[in-house]
Design an enzyme around this catalytic site. Structure first.
Site, PDB file in Angstrom:
ATOM      1  N   ASP A   1     -31.324  -7.686   7.151  1.00  0.00           N
ATOM      2  CA  ASP A   1     -31.328  -8.633   9.332  1.00  0.00           C
ATOM      3  C   ASP A   1     -32.601  -7.768   8.579  1.00  0.00           C
ATOM      4  OD1 ASP A   1     -28.965  -7.500   9.277  1.00  0.00           O
ATOM      5  OD2 ASP A   1     -29.448  -5.578  10.312  1.00  0.00           O
TER       6      ASP A   1
ATOM      7  N   HIS B   1     -27.713 -12.258  13.709  1.00  0.00           N
ATOM      8  CA  HIS B   1     -28.907 -10.776  14.969  1.00  0.00           C
ATOM      9  C   HIS B   1     -28.873 -11.271  16.157  1.00  0.00           C
ATOM     10  CE1 HIS B   1     -29.528  -7.031  13.485  1.00  0.00           C
ATOM     11  NE2 HIS B   1     -30.683  -7.171  13.741  1.00  0.00           N
TER      12      HIS B   1
ATOM     13  N   HIS C   1     -34.937  -8.208  18.836  1.00  0.00           N
ATOM     14  CA  HIS C   1     -34.747  -7.327  18.479  1.00  0.00           C
ATOM     15  C   HIS C   1     -34.595  -6.098  19.586  1.00  0.00           C
ATOM     16  CE1 HIS C   1     -33.767  -4.230  15.233  1.00  0.00           C
ATOM     17  NE2 HIS C   1     -33.084  -4.538  14.785  1.00  0.00           N
TER      18      HIS C   1
ATOM     19  N   HIS D   1     -33.326  -5.416   4.892  1.00  0.00           N
ATOM     20  CA  HIS D   1     -34.247  -5.689   5.456  1.00  0.00           C
ATOM     21  C   HIS D   1     -34.862  -6.058   4.868  1.00  0.00           C
ATOM     22  CE1 HIS D   1     -32.812  -2.635   8.077  1.00  0.00           C
ATOM     23  NE2 HIS D   1     -32.926  -3.380   8.892  1.00  0.00           N
TER      24      HIS D   1
END
Length: 241
Positions: free
Chosen positions: A38, A89, A93, A184
């Site tokens: 991610d 994604h 964020h 990640h």
């Protein structure tokens, strides 16, 4: 920082929805482990992780942030050129606990189009930040023909104390057949340089899977049913209701 990385929303659903939660969490082929990353692409963390994956002969699925991809489009194309899978994604964020269907569709559409245009590959999968799949995001993903996939295990690689062995130790108890592993390749929402712990953990994870006769690879090889093929009518610019 740990509090910001919530357990996937699927594990908090009531029992009546457990079957749906299991599918959303990413359980797949019992002989396969899906390797996912991610928060990239990140010019600092992504290239060394790509080199490590090449050395291990492993491919993965990268859930991209639109804002990161916009800054490093060449890196997005490199992901595809090296045989990896790209997925969505979100643009930023951030937490989105309250449904906002128009906003959610607009932002998810923007990210999907950016991933398609900048990498040359239309994404199949969607993972919301922090694993929080609200009704608005779920509806937007459905309209854009994206399949939501969370995770079944993680390495807690965002922590400032993370090391290669600690990342592997955190994932190992649930690093079993059918698992989807969350890691990640960027520290944009994590402790500075935390991607280095992820990098150090990759050989340990690959060895674990080999020892247990598990293949390690992207979601496209995980046996999860994909959403129906994309149609252009689902990719038009969203309009206000």
């Amino acid at each position: 920082m740990e509090l910001l990385h919530l357990a996937p929303a699927a594990v908090r659903l009531p029992p009546v929805r457990r079957h749906l939660a299991r599918r959303t969490a990413g359980y797949g082929d019992p002989g396969h482990v899906a390797l996912t990353f991610d928060d990239g692409p990140d010019p600092r963390g992504t290239p060394p992780i790509l080199d490590a994956l090449d050395a291990l002969g492993v491919r993965a699925t990268f859930f991209l942030l639109g804002s990161m991809l916009e800054r490093a489009p060449d890196l997005g194309r490199e992901l595809v050129a090296r045989g990896h899978e790209v997925a969505v994604h979100g643009w930023h964020h951030r937490r989105q606990y309250r449904p906002a269907p128009t906003r959610d569709l607009r932002e998810l559409h923007r990210t999907t189009e950016a991933v398609t245009a900048l990498t040359g590959t239309r994404p199949l999968w969607y993972r919301p930040p922090y694993g929080v799949l609200t009704a608005g995001l779920a509806l937007a993903a459905h309209r854009l023909r994206l399949r939501p996939v969370l995770w079944t295990t993680w390495g807690r690689d965002w922590l400032p104390t993370a090391t290669g062995p600690s990342v592997y130790a955190a994932a190992r108890p649930t690093l079993t057949g059918g698992a989807t592993l969350l890691l990640h390749d960027s520290d944009c929402t994590s402790a500075p340089d935390s991607w280095r712990a992820t990098l150090a953990a990759l050989p340990l994870i690959a060895t674990h899977c080999h020892t247990h006769n598990l293949t390690l690879g992207p979601l496209r090889d995980h046996g999860i049913p994909q959403a129906p093929p994309h149609g252009t009518e689902h990719l038009r610019k969203p309009t206000h209701p």
